[in-house]
Design an enzyme around this catalytic site. Sequence first.
Site, PDB file in Angstrom:
ATOM      1  N   SER A 166       0.817  -1.222   0.000  1.00  0.00           N
ATOM      2  CA  SER A 166       0.000   0.000   0.000  1.00  0.00           C
ATOM      3  C   SER A 166       0.849   1.270   0.000  1.00  0.00           C
ATOM      4  CB  SER A 166      -0.927   0.004   1.216  1.00  0.00           C
ATOM      5  OG  SER A 166      -0.165   0.096   2.403  1.00  0.00           O
ATOM      6  N   LEU A 168       3.312   1.707  -2.293  1.00  0.00           N
ATOM      7  CA  LEU A 168       3.975   1.857  -3.594  1.00  0.00           C
ATOM      8  C   LEU A 168       3.332   2.886  -4.521  1.00  0.00           C
ATOM      9  CD1 LEU A 168       4.826  -1.891  -4.274  1.00  0.00           C
ATOM     10  CD2 LEU A 168       6.353  -0.089  -3.446  1.00  0.00           C
ATOM     11  N   HIS A 228       3.756  11.562  12.149  1.00  0.00           N
ATOM     12  CA  HIS A 228       3.025  11.633  13.411  1.00  0.00           C
ATOM     13  C   HIS A 228       3.540  12.790  14.277  1.00  0.00           C
ATOM     14  CE1 HIS A 228       1.229  10.377  17.223  1.00  0.00           C
ATOM     15  NE2 HIS A 228       0.347   9.755  16.457  1.00  0.00           N
ATOM     16  N   CYS A 293      -2.337   8.709   6.922  1.00  0.00           N
ATOM     17  CA  CYS A 293      -2.648   8.517   5.505  1.00  0.00           C
ATOM     18  C   CYS A 293      -3.444   7.223   5.311  1.00  0.00           C
ATOM     19  CB  CYS A 293      -1.370   8.479   4.674  1.00  0.00           C
ATOM     20  SG  CYS A 293      -0.540  10.077   4.624  1.00  0.00           S
ATOM     21  N   CYS A 360      13.320  26.297  22.827  1.00  0.00           N
ATOM     22  CA  CYS A 360      14.256  27.215  22.153  1.00  0.00           C
ATOM     23  C   CYS A 360      14.340  28.592  22.803  1.00  0.00           C
ATOM     24  CB  CYS A 360      13.926  27.328  20.656  1.00  0.00           C
ATOM     25  SG  CYS A 360      12.515  28.358  20.276  1.00  0.00           S
ATOM     26  N   CYS A 463     -18.235  -1.258  10.067  1.00  0.00           N
ATOM     27  CA  CYS A 463     -17.401  -0.225   9.448  1.00  0.00           C
ATOM     28  C   CYS A 463     -16.073  -0.863   9.053  1.00  0.00           C
ATOM     29  CB  CYS A 463     -17.202   0.960  10.382  1.00  0.00           C
ATOM     30  SG  CYS A 463     -16.292   0.521  11.869  1.00  0.00           S
TER      31      CYS A 463
HETATM   32 ZN   LIG Z   1      10.631  27.101  20.003  1.00  0.00          ZN
END
Ligand SMILES: [Zn+2]
Lengths: 515, 89
Positions: A166, A168, A228, A293, A360, A463
């Site tokens: 799945s 490819l 993710h 996906c 940061c 489902c």
């Molecule tokens: Zn930052």
Amino acid sequence: MDDLTEASNHIHTLRAQIAATETQLGTLKLQLQQAEHPSLPPTTEPLSPPQTGIPAEWTNATLPALQENVQRDIAQRLRQERGLEDAPTIQAASQRRRWPLATHEYSRYGRQLIMPEIGLRGQLHLKNARVLIVGLGGLGCPAAAYLAGAGVGTLGLVDGDTVEESNLHRQLAHATARVGWNKAESAKAYLSSLNGNVRYDVYKCHLRPESAVEYFGDYDVVLDCTDHPTSRYLISDACVLAGKPLVSASALKTEGQLIVLNNPPAPPGDATGGPCYRCIFPKPPPAASVLSCGEGGILGPVVGVMGVLQALEAIKIITAAKPMATDDPVKPTMLMFSAYSNPQFRSVRMRARRAGCAICSSEATLTAQSLTSGSLDYVAFCGAQASVDIVAPEQRVSATTFSRLPMGDNGVLIDVRDETQFGICALRESVNVPWTGSAERWVQSARDVGVDFEDGRQMFTVCRFGNDSQLAARAITETLPSTINGASAKNVRVKHIEGGFEAWRKEVDPTWPDY
Amino acid sequence: MEKTANPITLQVEFTTDTKGQPSNVAFLTTWLCDHLMKDPRKEMFVLEGSVRPGVLVLINDADWELEGEEKYELQSGDEIVFVSTLHGG
Ligand SMILES: [Zn+2]
């Protein structure tokens, strides 16, 4: 007199050209010999300096200007390591001294080399660059292909997953014959045949907080090609701590997003650095809102576009004429792509570094120690998506048991997948009522297509994986008593099929499409 | 305004603001949630009184954090876009 001078000049030019071509031919022959017989020592070339038509002063003039760029000739070191090139011959040495790139590199990269944005300087920067690609899926495959094609010296490839069928339709660096291979390994196989001059470092594992900063330290630019939030926060944190610019992209269905983070890469607390992922998204999204996906779908060229754009941004960073000036204010932008919108691209201005950013800013609470010690749990931070488990045991039926039940007048099967999936494969006599999130609306939609909840028949919901079918079953039991005049809840009988059509395929019908 | 993926574009006209509330982005968000959102899972859009993490709010092609976030006063002709961040790859 003029004619004579012209003729003499012409002869001189021709001689020079012939000499240069002969030199090139000699080099090519040597390379061919080395390629054909890598174990053989190189043929001894005549010790006299090669005859060329280029005046010695020109030969020497090209070198000093480029000296700074040829400090690390990675590709050559690699060829020697692989035994493709032994101790350089006098001729090869003189070739290299005169031209900073190998003969074949001028031909291979000529089309980008002649662009002012790249030029010889840019090509040398590419050749010396080390780029780490985390994730060799829909983004990583095209990104890696274009970076290998462009002649990046070293590509690090990180992926712990294996190639599945799945993948490819969009992960074009893999191949049908390599289903089951590790993705980084498979990508290397493709990339090596595309450009064998690049060094490929394969890491057949998922990125881990304990080692991420150390890995990143070895590279110049990092590409986040993962899928993710967990890995997105980890990669961004490690880029900040290792001081590396990060090219981040994502895609789902028909849309994509691209942002260059931590560019320029400044240490935590230095407001002149570019924002990181946490500056833009300080809190992770609710786990239930994160679609993969596999769940939401993805169009190959959509994710392909985003991966190609990542390669482009990486090339721009590597070949930038000068490092970003620190007194220039950072102007980060996010590029949004929407395949079915008009216009398809939208570039939006983003914020600079966040004053209270956890990684940061000067108030950072996360450090390299937080990562290496393993005390930072990214999975817990992003929250794991709980599988739905809301219906009572008597409201469940296995696919096997369901397959043995007589249907027809005795029961009604409601398929709650969306119309597109229902159109791919459905059980005969099932009714399609897509789950929309709202119990009342869903019950009403079912009524609209003729489902009679009051006729006392056994209802079944199904489902794809067995989650939405539980929500629909609960919608029936919880909504109907209040909406049906005079009918008691006991008259409404509903069960959901455990594991949905995936279980159906595994337990009952192996030909059921595995989409 | 749009809410992607599956872009929905709407033109919304506010004549005068009701009950003296400022017609800012916070007001618009609540209004959208109350009047236009069909999915009962309001937490997919609004959480703890503000747009949930993972939804970017863009005011005329700029992150709303550059424009004063939910206190930004809507001007005539403004384009407000709500975008879900994507994570797939
Ligand atoms: Zn930052």
